[in-house]
Write a protein that holds these residues in place. Structure first.
Motif, short mmCIF file in Angstrom:
data_model
loop_
_atom_site.label_atom_id
_atom_site.label_comp_id
_atom_site.label_asym_id
_atom_site.label_seq_id
_atom_site.Cartn_x
_atom_site.Cartn_y
_atom_site.Cartn_z
N UNK A 182 6.69 -8.17 1.76
CA UNK A 182 6.16 -7.17 0.84
C UNK A 182 4.70 -7.43 0.51
N UNK A 183 4.27 -8.69 0.61
CA UNK A 183 2.89 -8.98 0.19
C UNK A 183 1.87 -8.77 1.31
N UNK A 184 2.30 -8.15 2.40
CA UNK A 184 1.34 -7.80 3.46
C UNK A 184 0.77 -6.41 3.20
N UNK A 215 -2.98 -9.08 6.34
CA UNK A 215 -3.38 -7.68 6.23
C UNK A 215 -3.83 -7.17 7.58
N UNK A 216 -3.44 -5.95 7.86
CA UNK A 216 -3.66 -5.38 9.18
C UNK A 216 -4.04 -3.91 9.07
N UNK A 217 -5.15 -3.57 9.69
CA UNK A 217 -5.56 -2.15 9.72
C UNK A 217 -5.88 -1.77 11.16
N UNK A 251 1.13 1.90 5.43
CA UNK A 251 2.53 1.62 5.72
C UNK A 251 3.11 0.56 4.80
N UNK A 252 2.24 -0.25 4.26
CA UNK A 252 2.74 -1.31 3.38
C UNK A 252 1.63 -1.65 2.39
N UNK A 253 1.94 -1.49 1.11
CA UNK A 253 0.93 -1.78 0.09
C UNK A 253 1.56 -2.70 -0.94
N UNK A 254 1.05 -3.92 -1.07
CA UNK A 254 1.62 -4.82 -2.08
C UNK A 254 1.37 -4.28 -3.48
N UNK A 255 2.25 -4.61 -4.37
CA UNK A 255 2.05 -4.22 -5.77
C UNK A 255 0.76 -4.87 -6.26
N UNK A 256 0.01 -4.17 -7.14
CA UNK A 256 -1.25 -4.75 -7.61
C UNK A 256 -1.01 -6.12 -8.25
N UNK A 257 -1.96 -7.01 -8.05
CA UNK A 257 -1.82 -8.36 -8.59
C UNK A 257 -1.87 -8.31 -10.11
#
Lengths: 259, 191, 367
Positions: A182-184, A215-217, A251-257
């Motif tokens: 989830x943290x990616x 992280x991947x774009x 596609x995948x966004x971690x919850x804000x820190x």
């Protein structure tokens, strides 16, 4: 370059470029109309906005991405084809305080270096991988790539990519999203929407800055030279054709820190 | 002991020949001798014949890690007899376990001496099957004199001391196994 | 102390006689050398280097990464070195083939990586046991013509000494440096003395970041731009010529060999690595029998001790080259003595150990 520059004839003629760009290596070495310049502009803007230029270690691959070896006023290493991910992984593991970016094409990321991308993602390496997808091996003269679209003609599939024989184009971000935690942060942007692409790259880098995870774009990018297209068809292909298969978005966004 | 002693120990995986080799060479090293031990190893993690090559010298550094002919060869299964007889020449004492069936024709003809010892039986009936390899170790020590019994006991202590602490009877059993192993060879040498 | 407690003391203190396997020796030597990072991929017979490193490294704040293959192990080690860490990796056999790719990048970019090779049988998967069949690959395995340094130790003491030295050689001269061991050395146990290099007056050459160092690039310092790709023939020619010139200049201070009773030797036995143990023992035995024989061993296979070998050849009537390969050392040797007419005989045992007995028998037949 200072923030408030005196307006002279020279500065008027100079296009606006990110501060993290290296002026001495401009104009850059990419073909006219190449998407790399745009992707690297979005990246330069993201680096500027985050104020991380001093901490960035930039790695570029073989393929046209190698032409970025002196592109930024940032410490840079150009690696072998597909091997930028492990080189950047090693640097990050050795110096976690650096912001480490691996920049590559679709061949480097999805073919020869696929095992590195998959395993770096699985291990949740705290690095940022940016992949320019232009649907072909451009530097070697336009061969079929993992991302070549069904029916698209290249030097090694001159009658068009036959998906019966050669399979479907690789959906990289979808694959990376499937194997990461989830943290990616995983997204696909496009040079056709620079504002969105810049935002994605900032989020990807922020994820590394926060030490959260991989992280991947992927960035959809043009290659008029090998596509053998004029400006209009090139733009149509990037803006209309490619997104039909390669869906643009996060596609995948971690919850804000927190905090 | 002779100036340099070469020992080949061959058995089935799990018979403990490698740990015997390890303990003996560590004991020799503790005594200030030069020792070298190399296991044979292949792609199989388990199963197959396991051979340990041991060389011990008084002072001089050991030459190549493997050797052509041994001073003593110990074979603990039928397959081990077949695999290890290549290390035998007219100076070799060949020791095998008495309980191995049907190897009479396969025993080396060129050995200086061929000894059958009832190590498996002794371990099973008098002690415990788990100390079988220590019986073998006793036999090797008596046949070669590469290390003293005291040093061998110390090496056992170093290797298994933590187990002995929990179960002192185990220490006693190991010492007994060592002594019985030595007796088995001593008995044959006299006879 | 729990397993994860950081030990502020040096991992190897003073001097200590040990009895251990060669893989263990290398792990301890790397720790004592102050190696900070290892990236590795499992392959027999080098695995225990990783096993010991992974047990010991966290106690001394050293890093480890198990990668997806040898390519990744090599390239991530290069990343660690670029970032200024004393970093190393280890491999064997087919892994050594893959490792040549990162090593060729290290050659071109002068990255001081240390690579341990424990040779196994080849070609292909072959055996996991032993050979000396990776000499050509380890000395000359990259594409193009890179420069590297290859040490071939023959016993555990040397394995320790030269592993320490490899880090210093790499960081002094900035050429990738190899320890070429083998499966026998990896798995056998024998005695050696391990030591803190400082107590022997050995200073470890300090490391520094090659990339990502302090200071703001572009303002406080120049940005570092490293590449291995060039546009023109002339650019490449200039780089290779300069690199080879520098290698030739430093080679005399790197090259090492061991000569045993070569002064009056009429028969000279040439071997390297673990096989030299057999040839040294054979020389002792043959001298006792009154045969004038000597042994020559290159400790550095690259650079090769050309002058020393030519000197040792002066009284020699016949030469014997012994190796656990089908002529890889022989190739290096023949190139080094080009022009000499000394007849050469061979014991080639690809993938198989050599014993003193067979060397003695061969020399007696030659004498």
């Amino acid at each position: 370059m200072s923030e408030c520059m005196e307006v002279t004839a020279t500065t008027l003629l100079e296009p606006k470029m990110p501060r993290s760009w290296r002026r001495a290596s401009k104009p850059h070495k990419f073909c006219p109309g190449c998407g790399h310049g745009d992707v690297l502009k979005a990246l330069g803007t993201a680096i500027d906005d985050l104020g991380i230029q001093d901490r960035v270690v930039f790695g570029c691959d073989i393929g046209c991405s190698l032409l970025a070896w002196d592109f930024f006023e940032c410490d840079t290493v150009q690696a072998h084809h597909g091997r930028t991910t492990p080189v950047i992984t090693g640097i990050k593991r050795a110096r976690p305080d650096r912001i480490c970016i691996a920049y590559m094409g679709d061949g480097g990321g999805y073919a020869i270096g696929a095992q590195h991308l998959v395993n770096a993602a699985t291990r949740n390496e705290r690095i940022t991988v940016i992949l320019a997808n232009n649907t072909n091996y451009a530097m070697t003269g336009g061969q079929m790539a993992p991302t070549t679209l069904p029916g698209q003609k290249t030097e090694t599939c001159p009658y068009g990519r036959d998906i019966e024989a050669m399979g479907n184009p690789t959906l990289g971000p979808e694959m990376v999203a499937a194997i990461t935690k989830e943290n990616a942060y995983v997204a696909r942007g496009t040079m056709a929407n620079m504002r969105q692409l810049t935002t994605m790259l900032k989020k990807a880098l922020q994820n590394q800055i926060d030490g959260r995870g991989f992280s991947f774009v992927e960035a959809l990018a043009s290659c008029p030279t090998n596509w053998r297209m004029n400006a209009k068809s090139t733009w149509d292909f990037v803006e209309k054709e490619m997104p039909n298969y390669f869906k643009v978005g996060e596609l995948k966004v971690p919850a804000p820190k927190e905090g | 002991m002779a100036n340099e002693v070469k020992i080949a120990l061959a058995g089935e995986g799990g018979q403990g020949v490698q740990s015997v080799a390890e303990i003996i060479t560590e004991a020799a090293n503790e005594e200030g001798k030069e020792a070298l031990y190399i296991p044979n190893f292949g792609v199989e993690q388990r199963g197959g014949v396991s051979i340990a090559f041991v060389q011990i010298a008084e002072k001089q550094k050991i030459g190549s890690p493997k050797f052509e002919k041994a001073d003593i060869v110990i074979a603990l299964s039928d397959r081990a007899v077949l695999r290890s007889r290549q290390y035998v020449d007219e100076r070799t004492v060949f020791v095998y376990d008495k309980s191995i069936q049907g190897v009479e024709d396969d025993l080396p003809k060129n050995a200086k001496q061929v000894l059958a010892i009832p190590a498996i039986e002794v371990a099973k009936n008098e002690l415990h099957p788990r100390v079988f390899n220590i019986v073998i170790m006793g036999a090797v020590l008596h046949a070669t004199r590469v290390v003293s019994e005291e040093q061998a006991k110390q090496a056992l202590e170093n290797k298994l001391g933590y187990k002995f602490e929990q179960n002192p009877e185990l220490r006693e059993m190991n010492h007994k196994a060592l002594a019985r192993g030595m007796e088995l060879v001593a008995g044959l040498a006299q006879g | 102390m729990t397993d994860q407690t950081i030990n502020q003391q040096k991992p190897v203190q003073g001097e200590k006689r040990m009895f251990m396997t060669g893989n263990e020796v290398i792990a301890y030597a790397a720790l004592a050398a102050g190696a900070e990072m290892m990236c590795g991929y499992p392959i027999t017979p080098q695995n225990e280097i990783m096993h010991y490193w992974t047990r010991l490294a966290p106690k001394y704040e050293r890093r480890f990464l198990q990668t997806e293959d040898e390519l990744s192990a090599g390239f991530s080690t290069l990343g660690g070195v670029l970032a200024g860490r004393r970093a190393f990796t280890a491999t064997a056999g087919p892994g050594n083939v893959l490792m040549q790719e990162p090593l060729s990048m290290a050659e071109m970019m002068r990255i001081p990586i240390v690579l341990i090779v424990q040779q196994r049988g080849g070609p292909s998967t072959a055996t996991v046991i032993y050979s000396q069949q990776e000499v050509t690959l380890t000395c000359y395995g990259g594409n193009g013509e890179g420069a590297r340094i290859v040490y071939s130790p023959s016993n555990h003491q040397e394995l320790y000494d030269y592993t320490l030295k490899a880090f210093n050689t790499a960081w002094t001269y900035r050429f990738p440096t190899f320890i070429l061991g083998d499966g026998y050395q990896a798995k056998m146990r024998e005695s050696l003395t391990i030591y803190d290099p400082a107590v022997r007056g050995v200073q470890m050459v300090p490391t520094e970041p090659i990339i990502g160092g302090p200071g703001a690039p572009g303002t406080e310092r120049e940005a570092v731009h490293l590449r291995n790709t060039f546009n023109t023939e002339e650019e490449l020619y200039e780089i290779i010529t300069a690199m080879m010139g520098e290698y030739d200049r430093i080679a005399p201070s790197i090259v090492e060999h061991e000569a045993i009773q070569t002064d009056d030797a009429e028969i000279l036995i040439l071997s390297h690595g673990v096989v030299s143990r057999a040839t040294a023992a054979a020389v002792r035995e043959l001298r006792e029998a009154g045969i004038k024989v000597g042994s020559f061993r290159p400790i550095t296979l690259r650079p090769f001790p050309v002058e020393a070998l030519r000197n040792a050849l002066k009284p020699v009537k016949k030469m014997l080259i012994v190796e656990s390969a089908q002529g890889q050392l022989a190739k290096l040797c023949k190139e080094a003595i080009y022009g000499e007419t000394t007849p050469i005989e061979y014991i080639f045992k690809p993938g198989v150990g050599v014993t003193a007995e067979e060397v003695v028998a061969k020399v007696k037949a030659m004498a």
